[in-house]
Design a protein around this motif. Structure first.
Motif, PDB file in Angstrom:
ATOM      1  N   PRO A   1       0.795  -1.237   0.000  1.00  0.00           N
ATOM      2  CA  PRO A   1       0.000   0.000   0.000  1.00  0.00           C
ATOM      3  C   PRO A   1       0.827   1.287   0.000  1.00  0.00           C
ATOM      4  CG  PRO A   1       0.084  -0.909   2.208  1.00  0.00           C
ATOM      5  CD  PRO A   1       0.791  -1.906   1.329  1.00  0.00           C
ATOM      6  N   LEU A   2       2.157   1.194   0.140  1.00  0.00           N
ATOM      7  CA  LEU A   2       2.971   2.395   0.336  1.00  0.00           C
ATOM      8  C   LEU A   2       3.754   2.755  -0.919  1.00  0.00           C
ATOM      9  CD1 LEU A   2       4.165   4.578   2.248  1.00  0.00           C
ATOM     10  CD2 LEU A   2       5.965   2.913   2.818  1.00  0.00           C
ATOM     11  N   GLY A   3       3.775   4.045  -1.216  1.00  0.00           N
ATOM     12  CA  GLY A   3       4.645   4.582  -2.256  1.00  0.00           C
ATOM     13  C   GLY A   3       5.250   5.885  -1.765  1.00  0.00           C
ATOM     14  N   TRP A   4       6.389   6.275  -2.337  1.00  0.00           N
ATOM     15  CA  TRP A   4       7.030   7.510  -1.872  1.00  0.00           C
ATOM     16  C   TRP A   4       7.978   8.045  -2.940  1.00  0.00           C
ATOM     17  CZ3 TRP A   4      12.252   6.938  -2.036  1.00  0.00           C
ATOM     18  CH2 TRP A   4      12.752   5.640  -1.913  1.00  0.00           C
ATOM     19  N   GLN A   5       8.354   9.313  -2.769  1.00  0.00           N
ATOM     20  CA  GLN A   5       9.384   9.915  -3.592  1.00  0.00           C
ATOM     21  C   GLN A   5      10.063  11.027  -2.802  1.00  0.00           C
ATOM     22  OE1 GLN A   5       8.321  12.446  -6.959  1.00  0.00           O
ATOM     23  NE2 GLN A   5       6.153  12.331  -6.373  1.00  0.00           N
ATOM     24  N   VAL A   6      11.355  11.194  -3.047  1.00  0.00           N
ATOM     25  CA  VAL A   6      12.125  12.285  -2.457  1.00  0.00           C
ATOM     26  C   VAL A   6      12.963  12.899  -3.576  1.00  0.00           C
ATOM     27  CG1 VAL A   6      12.212  11.323  -0.127  1.00  0.00           C
ATOM     28  CG2 VAL A   6      13.990  10.709  -1.780  1.00  0.00           C
ATOM     29  N   GLY A   7      13.331  14.160  -3.402  1.00  0.00           N
ATOM     30  CA  GLY A   7      14.111  14.791  -4.448  1.00  0.00           C
ATOM     31  C   GLY A   7      14.686  16.116  -4.019  1.00  0.00           C
ATOM     32  N   ALA A   8      15.508  16.672  -4.892  1.00  0.00           N
ATOM     33  CA  ALA A   8      16.121  17.981  -4.686  1.00  0.00           C
ATOM     34  C   ALA A   8      16.296  18.641  -6.040  1.00  0.00           C
ATOM     35  CB  ALA A   8      17.465  17.853  -3.978  1.00  0.00           C
TER      36      ALA A   8
ATOM     37  N   PRO B   1      25.310  65.357 -25.293  1.00  0.00           N
ATOM     38  CA  PRO B   1      26.487  64.921 -24.541  1.00  0.00           C
ATOM     39  C   PRO B   1      26.140  64.050 -23.331  1.00  0.00           C
ATOM     40  CG  PRO B   1      25.954  67.186 -24.000  1.00  0.00           C
ATOM     41  CD  PRO B   1      25.016  66.789 -25.100  1.00  0.00           C
ATOM     42  N   PHE B   2      24.857  63.739 -23.137  1.00  0.00           N
ATOM     43  CA  PHE B   2      24.447  62.894 -22.008  1.00  0.00           C
ATOM     44  C   PHE B   2      23.315  61.993 -22.483  1.00  0.00           C
ATOM     45  CE2 PHE B   2      22.011  66.805 -21.869  1.00  0.00           C
ATOM     46  CZ  PHE B   2      20.707  66.352 -21.745  1.00  0.00           C
ATOM     47  N   ALA B   3      23.070  60.917 -21.745  1.00  0.00           N
ATOM     48  CA  ALA B   3      21.978  59.995 -22.057  1.00  0.00           C
ATOM     49  C   ALA B   3      20.674  60.530 -21.479  1.00  0.00           C
ATOM     50  CB  ALA B   3      22.261  58.613 -21.481  1.00  0.00           C
ATOM     51  N   ILE B   4      19.627  60.553 -22.306  1.00  0.00           N
ATOM     52  CA  ILE B   4      18.313  60.934 -21.787  1.00  0.00           C
ATOM     53  C   ILE B   4      17.839  59.879 -20.793  1.00  0.00           C
ATOM     54  CG2 ILE B   4      15.912  61.383 -22.401  1.00  0.00           C
ATOM     55  CD1 ILE B   4      16.886  62.389 -25.084  1.00  0.00           C
ATOM     56  N   ILE B   5      17.841  58.627 -21.233  1.00  0.00           N
ATOM     57  CA  ILE B   5      17.512  57.500 -20.353  1.00  0.00           C
ATOM     58  C   ILE B   5      18.474  56.366 -20.667  1.00  0.00           C
ATOM     59  CG2 ILE B   5      15.777  55.759 -19.742  1.00  0.00           C
ATOM     60  CD1 ILE B   5      13.618  57.756 -20.446  1.00  0.00           C
ATOM     61  N   ALA B   6      19.032  55.750 -19.635  1.00  0.00           N
ATOM     62  CA  ALA B   6      19.899  54.585 -19.804  1.00  0.00           C
ATOM     63  C   ALA B   6      19.788  53.719 -18.560  1.00  0.00           C
ATOM     64  CB  ALA B   6      21.353  55.005 -20.038  1.00  0.00           C
ATOM     65  N   SER B   7      20.072  52.425 -18.723  1.00  0.00           N
ATOM     66  CA  SER B   7      19.973  51.508 -17.591  1.00  0.00           C
ATOM     67  C   SER B   7      20.952  50.358 -17.777  1.00  0.00           C
ATOM     68  CB  SER B   7      18.544  50.965 -17.460  1.00  0.00           C
ATOM     69  OG  SER B   7      18.444  50.016 -16.424  1.00  0.00           O
ATOM     70  N   ASP B   8      21.539  49.937 -16.674  1.00  0.00           N
ATOM     71  CA  ASP B   8      22.388  48.743 -16.640  1.00  0.00           C
ATOM     72  C   ASP B   8      21.935  47.934 -15.427  1.00  0.00           C
ATOM     73  OD1 ASP B   8      24.298  46.803 -16.722  1.00  0.00           O
ATOM     74  OD2 ASP B   8      25.996  48.169 -16.926  1.00  0.00           O
ATOM     75  N   ASP B   9      21.172  46.876 -15.694  1.00  0.00           N
ATOM     76  CA  ASP B   9      20.453  46.141 -14.644  1.00  0.00           C
ATOM     77  C   ASP B   9      20.950  44.697 -14.620  1.00  0.00           C
ATOM     78  OD1 ASP B   9      18.663  44.951 -12.920  1.00  0.00           O
ATOM     79  OD2 ASP B   9      16.868  45.691 -13.908  1.00  0.00           O
ATOM     80  N   PHE B  10      21.516  44.282 -13.477  1.00  0.00           N
ATOM     81  CA  PHE B  10      21.987  42.898 -13.322  1.00  0.00           C
ATOM     82  C   PHE B  10      21.235  42.249 -12.177  1.00  0.00           C
ATOM     83  CE2 PHE B  10      24.742  39.677 -11.419  1.00  0.00           C
ATOM     84  CZ  PHE B  10      24.958  38.858 -12.521  1.00  0.00           C
ATOM     85  N   ARG B  11      20.645  41.057 -12.452  1.00  0.00           N
ATOM     86  CA  ARG B  11      19.901  40.309 -11.433  1.00  0.00           C
ATOM     87  C   ARG B  11      20.391  38.869 -11.396  1.00  0.00           C
ATOM     88  NH1 ARG B  11      14.121  41.698 -13.721  1.00  0.00           N
ATOM     89  NH2 ARG B  11      15.408  42.337 -15.480  1.00  0.00           N
ATOM     90  N   GLU B  12      20.479  38.329 -10.199  1.00  0.00           N
ATOM     91  CA  GLU B  12      20.922  36.942 -10.028  1.00  0.00           C
ATOM     92  C   GLU B  12      20.069  36.278  -8.953  1.00  0.00           C
ATOM     93  OE1 GLU B  12      25.194  34.997 -10.186  1.00  0.00           O
ATOM     94  OE2 GLU B  12      24.829  35.874  -8.205  1.00  0.00           O
ATOM     95  N   ASN B  13      19.489  35.126  -9.300  1.00  0.00           N
ATOM     96  CA  ASN B  13      18.679  34.335  -8.365  1.00  0.00           C
ATOM     97  C   ASN B  13      19.268  32.929  -8.279  1.00  0.00           C
ATOM     98  OD1 ASN B  13      17.081  36.583  -8.569  1.00  0.00           O
ATOM     99  ND2 ASN B  13      15.272  35.523  -9.343  1.00  0.00           N
ATOM    100  N   LYS B  14      19.349  32.415  -7.058  1.00  0.00           N
ATOM    101  CA  LYS B  14      19.767  31.024  -6.837  1.00  0.00           C
ATOM    102  C   LYS B  14      18.769  30.386  -5.881  1.00  0.00           C
ATOM    103  CE  LYS B  14      24.686  31.820  -7.676  1.00  0.00           C
ATOM    104  NZ  LYS B  14      26.074  31.683  -7.143  1.00  0.00           N
ATOM    105  N   ALA B  15      18.144  29.300  -6.328  1.00  0.00           N
ATOM    106  CA  ALA B  15      17.084  28.655  -5.551  1.00  0.00           C
ATOM    107  C   ALA B  15      17.407  27.182  -5.352  1.00  0.00           C
ATOM    108  CB  ALA B  15      15.739  28.809  -6.253  1.00  0.00           C
ATOM    109  N   PHE B  16      17.109  26.692  -4.147  1.00  0.00           N
ATOM    110  CA  PHE B  16      17.372  25.302  -3.786  1.00  0.00           C
ATOM    111  C   PHE B  16      16.115  24.720  -3.143  1.00  0.00           C
ATOM    112  CE2 PHE B  16      18.825  22.189  -0.569  1.00  0.00           C
ATOM    113  CZ  PHE B  16      19.391  21.259  -1.415  1.00  0.00           C
ATOM    114  N   THR B  17      15.755  23.497  -3.538  1.00  0.00           N
ATOM    115  CA  THR B  17      14.533  22.863  -3.049  1.00  0.00           C
ATOM    116  C   THR B  17      14.818  21.436  -2.592  1.00  0.00           C
ATOM    117  OG1 THR B  17      13.214  24.132  -4.627  1.00  0.00           O
ATOM    118  CG2 THR B  17      12.168  22.226  -3.641  1.00  0.00           C
ATOM    119  N   LEU B  18      14.236  21.059  -1.460  1.00  0.00           N
ATOM    120  CA  LEU B  18      14.188  19.671  -0.993  1.00  0.00           C
ATOM    121  C   LEU B  18      12.721  19.288  -0.826  1.00  0.00           C
ATOM    122  CD1 LEU B  18      16.936  19.614   1.793  1.00  0.00           C
ATOM    123  CD2 LEU B  18      17.079  18.492  -0.436  1.00  0.00           C
TER     124      LEU B  18
END
Length: 239
Positions: A33-40, A61-78
């Protein structure tokens, strides 16, 4: 500016992505009757968006609008889940998931030559359970009850959008939702008629919402309270 010096303003923008996903899972369903799973699982995402305006035929001689956008995500699941059949008709599933995410953001924004910098660094974590119980009256008819928790990570606002005058919160918190559901499914007349019905209640807390910064027109995200409500789903398929 002299007439004709600028008659066009264009925008050049580039986005670079680097995404890595990985997952490992071990599962078993015995003759009993039993089943299971584990993971990461592990996910790493880096996003670099940069660009700005240019003018023609003359150049400023200047920027009207400018952007330098850096994003970093690190996710861990059990996660882990077990299913058990108390009888051939009565079954239950119990699961739990641990999630942890680290976010970083570094933005350099320019507006009419004025450059500002916004940074963010935050970690979110949660434990999300799930319980499901079902009962089969026949191989073609059953009822079930399900309880589960959902989660969404927090993030960052650009405090410089306030111009040093309007208070913009630098970050917003995760929001969470609990859902309670009771339903039934039926396959009738040799699968010629399929009926599904459910009623559910959701309780959503610390809701992430788009709002204006107090006293200004800058759009920010903040946690604006709680939402709860009932819902009903009904469907029928005829072949």
């Amino acid at each position: 500016l002299p007439p004709g010096f600028i008659d066009r303003i264009g925008v050049v923008a580039t986005t670079d992505y680097e995404i890595f996903n990985s997952e490992i899972r071990l599962a078993s369903q015995s003759d009993g009757p039993l089943g299971w799973q584990v993971g990461a699982s592990y996910n790493s995402t880096s996003i670099h968006q940069y660009g700005g305006t240019f003018t023609a035929p003359g150049a400023l001689p200047f920027a009207i609008i400018a952007s330098d956008d850096f994003r970093e995500n690190k996710a861990f699941t059990l996660y882990g889940e077990a299913n058990y059949a108390f009888t051939p008709q009565l079954k239950a599933i119990v699961g739990v998931r641990y999630y942890r995410e680290h976010k970083q953001r570094d933005v350099r924004s320019t507006n009419f030559g004025l450059t500002t910098t916004d940074t963010g660094d935050a970690t979110s974590e949660t434990v999300n359970p799930r319980v499901n119980v079902s009962y089969e009256f026949t191989p073609d008819s059953m009822v079930y009850a399900n309880v589960a928790k959902g989660f969404r990570s927090g993030g960052f606002n650009q405090t410089s959008a306030g111009g040093g005058i309007i208070d913009v919160p630098p970050s917003y918190e995760p929001d969470k939702i609990w859902t309670y559901e009771l339903g039934t499914k039926h396959q009738l007349f040799g699968n010629r008629l399929i009926l599904d019905a459910s009623v559910y209640r959701s309780i959503w807390s610390d809701v992430q919402s788009n709002n204006f910064a107090p006293g200004g027109v800058a759009i920010i995200i903040n946690n604006s309270g709680h939402v709860s409500g009932w819902g009903v789903d009904l469907s029928a398929t005829v072949r």
